[in-house]
Design an enzyme around this catalytic site. Structure first.
Site, short mmCIF file in Angstrom:
data_model
loop_
_atom_site.label_atom_id
_atom_site.label_comp_id
_atom_site.label_asym_id
_atom_site.label_seq_id
_atom_site.Cartn_x
_atom_site.Cartn_y
_atom_site.Cartn_z
N SER A 48 -9.70 1.69 2.87
CA SER A 48 -8.89 2.40 2.14
C SER A 48 -7.89 1.41 1.42
CB SER A 48 -7.96 3.51 3.22
OG SER A 48 -7.25 2.85 3.86
N SER B 132 -9.87 -0.53 7.64
CA SER B 132 -9.18 -0.59 6.15
C SER B 132 -8.55 -1.96 5.52
CB SER B 132 -8.14 0.65 6.27
OG SER B 132 -8.94 1.86 6.01
N LYS C 65 0.85 -1.10 -0.16
CA LYS C 65 0.03 0.04 0.04
C LYS C 65 0.93 1.23 -0.13
CE LYS C 65 -3.85 1.85 2.78
NZ LYS C 65 -4.68 1.74 3.95
#
Lengths: 487, 95
Positions: A153, A177, A78
């Site tokens: 997210s 997330s 990420k």
């Protein structure tokens, strides 16, 4: 052989037996990224040359007999985790062009394990969101239905693993997330307990909540990843010295005698019928494997959303004060430093980040601190106590990860409260700092994945991984591939 | 109770955010609706409940107070919009 159909564990086994090379696996993934990423937008940056160089080194290491379970396996990170010299944007314009001068602790660990980093994945700006639509670089799409969100997210990481563009990925979970996008994309997502993984080199959002987690297609894959990145690090004062178990060693232990709690507050009318049905069916499978299920109560569940949306924005407003155009990122021109700050931040942050900074600044401001921030921290104590009490009677809690399957792109983007409700079942566990995992437990009428959430007391990741692994041994859901990405 | 436009402006000032007129109006509505929702917290009796300071078992983390290697100055200045003489450079702070 269709290399992308292998799980991380299968790919690692073939690497170590000499059946495939890391270069071949890496090339296969890079080709898939090239073919699919323009439509999917799961990756923000791809580091093909560096990945192939790591792959060549990994192949040499495997031949020398010094390999670890992740050596040579291509994975994704990420884009909120710092990798030295690689673009790290946090999904924000305010960090456009930023190249960190150092590696995050998890990157050091992955590098010494010999993992191959393919690139950085898309996310809601600064990890704030539940759909990946808040990225300044465009939304990621859900591999099961390209008109829908992948969750967020960590939507880019979840989509990359679901679409077989990486064998595993790292994400972060502040309020859900990792778990919520794992549910919406039909993969396994593990949010470790607060203190399990060092956040050194992670761009901070809500420091009392942030935790780095992992995505894999199977619980076994997730176990390999967490085993590599977990552990104490003096550079993160919240990282705990608790020894890291051999997570894979206990996966095969049967579930006889496991006590599963079903929190009545999570089985309510607002939940999509297919989701409830999928979760209930999964609980039946656990019972057939020797577990016993009973109802438990987490009475303060309905306060978790409010509590979270005071505490996390308050912490965010403090953490994001550092983005002022002085030390990193683009700077807006102005005649004074104060105007420079205002303009840089006004132009650099997107709407959701601005909303949360303002919410946080308000909740911490004179006259409102006691009513909002302090009160939220007291209610947090009650929410944590709910879990402590429930875990006196049960070993794990099972419930839906998300009240719905993947929603349409654009559906909730301008209605913050509706978007926040997407995390209503993941927020309480985050506030309590406990371990959480989402595993695919079926599909709704539109063919969209449903997530089963498993929650356990702090530092019981091995228990959650074992339950998920045993469930996957008894079911076939994790073998389904998104039709558009099966070739 | 909805926030006033002046309150939203004040918050934006605290947060050092330059906002356009329409952003102020939009955020006023959205922040008000979130705060209205969060007002439910006030109804909870927490008179006997301590605030959560950390979810971890309490412990004091100490290290030896000794200098340790750090990143080279050039590496830290490399991302700055402007630097001079080994320092970050900013526009004038005082008029």
């Amino acid at each position: 052989m269709e290399l992308h159909t292998l799980t991380l564990t299968e790919a690692a086994a073939k690497l170590h037996s000499g059946e495939v090379t890391s270069v071949a696996l890496t090339e296969a993934m890079l080709q898939r990224i090239e073919a699919h990423n323009p439509a999917l937008n799961a990756f923000l940056s791809v580091t093909a040359d560096a990945a192939l160089e790591s792959a060549r080194q990994a192949d040499a290491r495997i031949r020398s007999g010094a390999a670890s379970p992740l050596t040579g396996v291509p994975i994704a990170l990420k884009d909120v985790i710092c990798v030295k010299g690689l673009p790290t944007t946090a999904g924000s314009l305010i960090l456009k062009g930023y190249r960190p001068p150092y590696n995050a602790a998890v990157v050091e660990k992955l590098s010494s394990a010999g993992a191959v980093i393919l690139g950085k994945t898309n996310l809601d700006e600064f990890a704030m969101g539940s759909s990946t639509e808040n990225s300044a670089y465009g939304p990621t799409r859900n591999p099961w239905d390209m008109s829908r969100v992948p969750g967020g997210s960590s939507g880019g990481s979840a989509a990359a693993v679901a679409a077989r563009l990486a064998f595993g990925a790292l994400g972060t979970d502040t309020g859900g997330s990792v778990r919520q996008p794992a549910a919406l994309c039909g993969v396994v997502g593990l949010k470790p307990s607060y203190g399990r993984v060092s956040r050194y080199g992670l761009i901070a959002f809500g420091s009392s909540l942030d935790q780095i987690g992992v995505f894999g297609r199977t619980a076994e894959d997730a176990a390999v990843l967490i085993e590599t990145i977990a552990g104490h690090d003096p550079r993160d004062g919240t990282s705990m010295p608790t020894p890291v178990p051999n997570y894979r060693a206990v996966l095969s232990r049967p579930l006889h005698g496991l006590r599963v709690g079903l929190p009545k507050e999570y089985f309510v009318s607002g939940v999509q019928a297919d989701v409830s049905a999928g979760v209930n069916a999964a609980v039946k499978v656990l019972e057939s494997l020797g577990a016993t299920a009973r109802e438990v109560t987490l009475p303060h569940t309905d306060l978790a959303l409010s509590t979270y949306y005071i505490i996390a924005p308050a912490e965010a407003s403090a953490n994001l004060a550092r983005f002022d155009g002085v030390r990193f990122g683009p700077r807006a021109e102005a005649d004074s430093m104060w105007d420079e700050y205002r303009r840089t931040r006004g132009a650099g942050f997107g709407p959701e980040v601005k909303r949360r900074i303002m919410l946080g600044a308000y909740a911490l401001s004179t006259g409102y601190y006691d009513a909002y921030y302090l009160q939220a921290q007291k209610v947090r104590t009650l929410i944590k106590a709910d879990f402590d009490a429930a875990f006196n009677d049960v070993d794990v809690i099972a419930c839906p990860t998300s009240p719905t399957t993947a929603f349409k792109i654009g559906e909730k983007v301008d209605d913050p409260l509706a978007m926040y409700l997407a995390d209503v079942f993941t927020l309480p566990g985050s506030l309590a700092g406990i371990a959480g995992l989402s595993v695919n437990c079926g599909f709704d009428g539109d063919g969209l994945p449903i997530g089963l959430q498993l929650l356990g007391p702090a530092f019981t990741e091995e228990r959650l991984l074992r339950v998920a692994h045993q469930y996957q041994q008894a079911t076939e859901w994790h073998k389904r591939q998104p039709p558009a990405f099966s070739h | 109770m909805p926030l006033t436009l002046a309150e939203v402006q004040h918050i934006a000032e605290l947060a050092r955010l330059e906002l356009a007129e329409e952003e102020l109006t939009h955020f006023r509505e959205q922040l008000s609706s979130v705060l209205d929702y969060a007002a439910q917290l006030r109804a909870v009796d927490t008179s006997a409940i301590p605030p959560t300071a950390t979810v971890l078992p309490l412990r004091t983390v100490l290290r030896e107070d000794a200098a340790q290697p750090s990143l080279p100055r050039e590496a830290l200045l490399a991302n700055a919009a402007e630097s001079e003489a080994g320092c970050f450079k900013v526009p004038p702070v005082l008029d």
